[in-house]
Design an enzyme around this catalytic site. Sequence first.
Site, PDB file in Angstrom:
ATOM      1  CE  LYS A   1     -10.066  -8.037   0.042  1.00  9.46           C
ATOM      2  NZ  LYS A   1      -9.116  -7.207  -0.667  1.00  9.46           N
TER       3      LYS A   1
ATOM      4  CG  HIS B   1      -1.937  -1.018   1.355  1.00  5.86           C
ATOM      5  ND1 HIS B   1      -1.968  -1.947   2.376  1.00  5.86           N
ATOM      6  CD2 HIS B   1      -3.016  -1.304   0.580  1.00  5.86           C
ATOM      7  CE1 HIS B   1      -3.023  -2.731   2.228  1.00  5.86           C
ATOM      8  NE2 HIS B   1      -3.670  -2.382   1.143  1.00  5.86           N
TER       9      HIS B   1
ATOM     10  NE  ARG C   1      -2.611  -7.273  -4.375  1.00  6.23           N
ATOM     11  CZ  ARG C   1      -3.344  -7.516  -3.286  1.00  6.23           C
ATOM     12  NH1 ARG C   1      -2.752  -7.903  -2.187  1.00  6.23           N
ATOM     13  NH2 ARG C   1      -4.649  -7.370  -3.305  1.00  6.23           N
TER      14      ARG C   1
ATOM     15  CB  SER D   1      -4.115  -6.883   4.269  1.00  3.32           C
ATOM     16  OG  SER D   1      -3.694  -5.669   3.740  1.00  3.32           O
TER      17      SER D   1
HETATM   18  P1  ADP Z   1      -9.888  -3.780  -0.586  1.00  4.82           P
HETATM   19  O1  ADP Z   1     -10.620  -4.567   0.468  1.00  4.82           O
HETATM   20  O2  ADP Z   1     -10.643  -2.566  -1.028  1.00  4.82           O
HETATM   21  O3  ADP Z   1      -9.370  -4.584  -1.744  1.00  4.82           O
HETATM   22  P2  ADP Z   1      -7.126  -3.625   0.339  1.00  4.82           P
HETATM   23  O4  ADP Z   1      -6.608  -2.886   1.523  1.00  4.82           O
HETATM   24  O5  ADP Z   1      -6.959  -5.099   0.312  1.00  4.82           O
HETATM   25  O6  ADP Z   1      -8.640  -3.184   0.206  1.00  4.82           O
HETATM   26  O7  ADP Z   1      -6.472  -3.033  -0.967  1.00  4.82           O
HETATM   27  C1  ADP Z   1      -6.583  -1.669  -1.285  1.00  4.82           C
HETATM   28  C2  ADP Z   1      -5.924  -1.418  -2.631  1.00  4.82           C
HETATM   29  O8  ADP Z   1      -4.514  -1.601  -2.493  1.00  4.82           O
HETATM   30  C3  ADP Z   1      -6.377  -2.361  -3.728  1.00  4.82           C
HETATM   31  O9  ADP Z   1      -6.440  -1.655  -4.948  1.00  4.82           O
HETATM   32  C4  ADP Z   1      -5.293  -3.404  -3.765  1.00  4.82           C
HETATM   33  O10 ADP Z   1      -5.178  -4.003  -5.043  1.00  4.82           O
HETATM   34  C5  ADP Z   1      -4.077  -2.545  -3.448  1.00  4.82           C
HETATM   35  N1  ADP Z   1      -3.006  -3.361  -2.870  1.00  4.82           N
HETATM   36  C6  ADP Z   1      -3.062  -4.164  -1.803  1.00  4.82           C
HETATM   37  N2  ADP Z   1      -1.870  -4.797  -1.596  1.00  4.82           N
HETATM   38  C7  ADP Z   1      -1.058  -4.359  -2.591  1.00  4.82           C
HETATM   39  C8  ADP Z   1       0.290  -4.649  -2.993  1.00  4.82           C
HETATM   40  N3  ADP Z   1       1.028  -5.548  -2.337  1.00  4.82           N
HETATM   41  N4  ADP Z   1       0.793  -4.015  -4.071  1.00  4.82           N
HETATM   42  C9  ADP Z   1       0.021  -3.134  -4.763  1.00  4.82           C
HETATM   43  N5  ADP Z   1      -1.250  -2.832  -4.469  1.00  4.82           N
HETATM   44  C10 ADP Z   1      -1.787  -3.432  -3.400  1.00  4.82           C
END
Ligand code: ADP
Length: 162
Positions: free
Chosen positions: A41, A17, A91, A129
Amino acid sequence: MKKVIYPGSFNPITYGHVNIVERGLELFDHMVVGIGTSIDKDPNTYLKDRIRLCRESLESFGDRVNVVGFNGLLVDFVKSNDTRFVLRGLRTLTDYDYEFQMLEMNRQIEPSLEYVLLPTSQKWSHLSSTRVREIAALGGDVSPFVPPCVSEYYRDKHAIPD
Ligand code: ADP
């Protein structure tokens, strides 16, 4: 001034993030990190903890980044922030399917929004996460994947007997 919303669960915030925030700030002047609660989630980590950990992790970006929690529809949150740009990270192909489904649905609700999808840096392409929470729950060290305040948070939680 160009402003973008970066929405997500951030449960917890990871270096993946942080990388998207850093690179997003090359495209936009100001970013609002919007922390929502995804039913899919594990919404159990308190929103206030997720907000605090995000704020601490993104402190170095100063006032170019604001971290806020939100309930309700993303499109309403974006409009209430006087912008129409949404940033997301990509990703894998699974992310791609998920993001496109979500943005197409959101487009039906509010066609004026524009989505910026940033491909992940290869170093963090396998980082999620969900995996971080699993490792932490089993007492593993998550410090390679998350900012120091997040690994401390899990260490402290683990130290508390049930
Ligand atoms: P959500 O539940 O909305 O998917 P996340 O916190 O899992 O929330 O992800 C938020 C954003 O950050 C999403 O667009 C996700 O693809 C991106 N993201 C999460 N982990 C990574 C990572 N390792 N590299 C790049 N983008 C990421």
